[in-house]
Design an enzyme around this catalytic site. Structure first.
Site, mmCIF file in Angstrom:
data_model
loop_
_atom_site.group_PDB
_atom_site.id
_atom_site.type_symbol
_atom_site.label_atom_id
_atom_site.label_comp_id
_atom_site.label_asym_id
_atom_site.label_seq_id
_atom_site.Cartn_x
_atom_site.Cartn_y
_atom_site.Cartn_z
ATOM 1 N N LYS A 114 0.832 -1.214 0.000
ATOM 2 C CA LYS A 114 0.000 0.000 0.000
ATOM 3 C C LYS A 114 0.856 1.250 0.000
ATOM 4 O O LYS A 114 0.495 2.255 -0.600
ATOM 5 C CB LYS A 114 -0.943 0.001 1.207
ATOM 6 C CG LYS A 114 -2.067 -1.009 1.070
ATOM 7 C CD LYS A 114 -3.188 -0.769 2.057
ATOM 8 C CE LYS A 114 -4.341 -1.732 1.784
ATOM 9 N NZ LYS A 114 -5.374 -1.721 2.799
ATOM 10 N N LYS A 196 -3.908 -9.590 -7.012
ATOM 11 C CA LYS A 196 -5.134 -9.892 -6.263
ATOM 12 C C LYS A 196 -6.285 -9.012 -6.764
ATOM 13 O O LYS A 196 -6.070 -7.829 -7.057
ATOM 14 C CB LYS A 196 -4.846 -9.587 -4.777
ATOM 15 C CG LYS A 196 -5.972 -9.858 -3.839
ATOM 16 C CD LYS A 196 -5.623 -9.404 -2.424
ATOM 17 C CE LYS A 196 -5.825 -7.912 -2.240
ATOM 18 N NZ LYS A 196 -5.762 -7.465 -0.841
ATOM 19 N N LYS A 199 -10.192 -3.373 -5.185
ATOM 20 C CA LYS A 199 -10.768 -2.104 -5.623
ATOM 21 C C LYS A 199 -9.721 -1.171 -6.232
ATOM 22 O O LYS A 199 -10.021 -0.374 -7.109
ATOM 23 C CB LYS A 199 -11.344 -1.364 -4.410
ATOM 24 C CG LYS A 199 -12.546 -1.991 -3.817
ATOM 25 C CD LYS A 199 -13.794 -1.463 -4.510
ATOM 26 C CE LYS A 199 -15.008 -2.074 -3.897
ATOM 27 N NZ LYS A 199 -15.126 -1.722 -2.476
HETATM 28 P P1 TYM Z 1 -10.553 -6.175 3.307
HETATM 29 O O1 TYM Z 1 -11.632 -5.218 3.628
HETATM 30 O O2 TYM Z 1 -9.482 -5.764 2.322
HETATM 31 O O3 TYM Z 1 -11.155 -7.529 2.771
HETATM 32 C C1 TYM Z 1 -12.210 -8.205 3.454
HETATM 33 C C2 TYM Z 1 -11.974 -9.707 3.403
HETATM 34 O O4 TYM Z 1 -11.949 -10.158 2.043
HETATM 35 C C3 TYM Z 1 -10.777 -10.904 1.780
HETATM 36 N N1 TYM Z 1 -10.374 -10.617 0.388
HETATM 37 C C4 TYM Z 1 -10.121 -11.557 -0.532
HETATM 38 N N2 TYM Z 1 -10.179 -12.908 -0.485
HETATM 39 C C5 TYM Z 1 -9.875 -13.584 -1.629
HETATM 40 N N3 TYM Z 1 -9.517 -12.964 -2.776
HETATM 41 C C6 TYM Z 1 -9.439 -11.624 -2.868
HETATM 42 N N4 TYM Z 1 -9.095 -11.045 -4.023
HETATM 43 C C7 TYM Z 1 -9.757 -10.851 -1.705
HETATM 44 N N5 TYM Z 1 -9.800 -9.514 -1.457
HETATM 45 C C8 TYM Z 1 -10.178 -9.395 -0.169
HETATM 46 C C9 TYM Z 1 -9.753 -10.387 2.779
HETATM 47 O O5 TYM Z 1 -8.740 -11.350 3.015
HETATM 48 C C10 TYM Z 1 -10.608 -10.139 3.994
HETATM 49 O O6 TYM Z 1 -10.773 -11.338 4.724
HETATM 50 N N6 TYM Z 1 -7.481 -5.780 7.274
HETATM 51 C C11 TYM Z 1 -8.689 -6.405 6.770
HETATM 52 C C12 TYM Z 1 -9.939 -6.068 7.577
HETATM 53 C C13 TYM Z 1 -9.821 -6.354 9.042
HETATM 54 C C14 TYM Z 1 -9.892 -7.628 9.650
HETATM 55 C C15 TYM Z 1 -9.796 -7.355 11.057
HETATM 56 C C16 TYM Z 1 -10.024 -8.923 9.180
HETATM 57 C C17 TYM Z 1 -9.696 -5.423 10.014
HETATM 58 N N7 TYM Z 1 -9.665 -6.016 11.226
HETATM 59 C C18 TYM Z 1 -9.813 -8.396 11.972
HETATM 60 C C19 TYM Z 1 -10.037 -9.963 10.114
HETATM 61 C C20 TYM Z 1 -9.926 -9.680 11.496
HETATM 62 C C21 TYM Z 1 -8.949 -5.916 5.349
HETATM 63 O O7 TYM Z 1 -8.467 -4.890 4.951
HETATM 64 O O8 TYM Z 1 -9.843 -6.685 4.646
#
Ligand code: TYM
Length: 331
Positions: A114, A196, A199
């Site tokens: 990022k 990956k 967005k």
């Molecule tokens: P975020 O908002 O980017 O994504 C939400 C969830 O979707 C999964 N994900 C994917 N899985 C497979 N293929 C993809 N292309 C893909 N893009 C996203 C992510 O692995 C995630 O599970 N930091 C985290 C949010 C968070 C969180 C937490 C998660 C904050 N606190 C505590 C678990 C526990 C995030 O940015 O996810």
């Protein structure tokens, strides 16, 4: 006291979730909701590590809540809440920042990724983001954290922080395990299948959103990048585009990779793309329709958030108080 194992996970509120988030995480959230005690958080505090449009940030949690309910999560059984409604997240996160090493945070691939993409906004929050994520998880004494593969490193760091803290103060935190699906943990961008699906790549047309129309979804799959061969075969190294399509089709239909290779034996990539597009449309259609209906009832969604914040605060404050006592704060 509930005997059930505890689940905690989170999603950032930045418009409609992607197909990757759905297949990698949300689908499992819904499956786990019946068996476990679940806390699902819409992590607005994480989202502001990148600049957000305030109007969008105010709207998206409602869309995400509607989608979570539409995916099958019953807010009477699971706790769905907005992160900033539960101040214990910010409070524990500060404490954990003091037990997280600079070197550990520097090694986080998401931070490196990022910060290289947003060189003009490498803020301190982006750097210490994993300590807030650790607080999210440890506050609820979670056993499992259902996430996509990209979050594995953050969960491992959460465990390291918890082990360090427990080593000094005794057994305060439960050590959480990531729960990562065998297929679908890393859905790739349809235009750049070595990246990956996310967005941040939306401009290239390779990112599918849950709220996209059936026409848009079909078009995105029709245009998906494949390779110069013709055989439908899973080979992630040499055929990343086709392999990604096979993975998506497999999670949508429950078919194995072997079944899929047989189904498309002698057929071309055009058939594969059309069938995967159709499968995704049918998978997402009921979710999108139900979410659209739910979105019209904002008062109901507000009540869910209010109840969710109360239930989450109760559990989170118990852990926070224990932590404050252990470290010597006057409570
Ligand atoms: P975020 O908002 O980017 O994504 C939400 C969830 O979707 C999964 N994900 C994917 N899985 C497979 N293929 C993809 N292309 C893909 N893009 C996203 C992510 O692995 C995630 O599970 N930091 C985290 C949010 C968070 C969180 C937490 C998660 C904050 N606190 C505590 C678990 C526990 C995030 O940015 O996810």
């Amino acid at each position: 006291m509930s005997e059930k194992k505890v689940i905690l996970s989170g999603i950032q509120p930045s418009g409609s979730p992607t197909l990757g988030s759905y297949l990698g995480a949300l689908k499992n959230w819904a499956l786990m909701a019946e068996e476990y005690e679940c806390f699902y958080s819409i992590v607005d505090m994480h989202a502001i590590t990148a600049r957000q449009d305030p109007a969008e940030l105010r709207k998206t949690p409602f869309l995400q809540l509607a989608l979570l309910i539409a995916c099958g999560i019953d807010p009477e059984k699971s706790t769905i809440f907005i992160q900033s409604h539960v101040p214990a997240h910010a409070q524990l996160s500060w404490v954990l920042n003091c037990y997280t090493m600079y070197g550990e945070l520097s090694r986080m691939t998401q931070f490196k990724d990022k910060s290289s993409k947003n060189a003009d906004n490498i803020n301190a929050g982006l750097f210490t983001y994993p300590a807030l994520q650790a607080a999210d998880i440890l506050l609820y004494q979670a056993d499992y954290v259902p996430v996509g593969a990209d979050q594995k490193q953050h969960i491992e760091l959460t465990r390291d922080i918890a082990v360090r803290f427990n080593g000094i103060y005794g057994d305060v935190f439960k050590l959480p395990e990531p729960y990562i699906p065998k297929v679908g943990a890393r859905i790739m961008d349809l235009q750049n299948p070595t990246n990956k699906m996310s967005k941040s790549e939306i401009a290239d047309g390779g990112c599918v959103l849950i709220m996209d129309t059936p026409e848009d979804i079909k078009r995105s799959f029709k245009r998906a990048v494949t390779d110069s061969e013709t055989s439908v075969r899973y080979d992630i190294e040499n055929k990343p585009g086709v392999s990604n399509l096979i993975s998506i089709y497999s999670v949508c239909t429950g078919k194995t990779f072997d079944d899929i290779e047989r189904e498309f034996d002698g057929k071309g990539y055009g058939d594969l793309k059309a069938n995967v597009g159709e499968a995704v449309v049918e998978l997402l259609r009921p979710i999108r329709e139900r979410a659209t209906t739910l979105l019209a009832d904002k008062a109901y969604l507000e009540t869910v958030f209010k109840n969710g914040a109360e239930k989450a605060s109760y559990t989170a404050n118990k852990t926070l108080r224990k932590v404050y006592k252990k470290i010597g704060f006057v409570v």
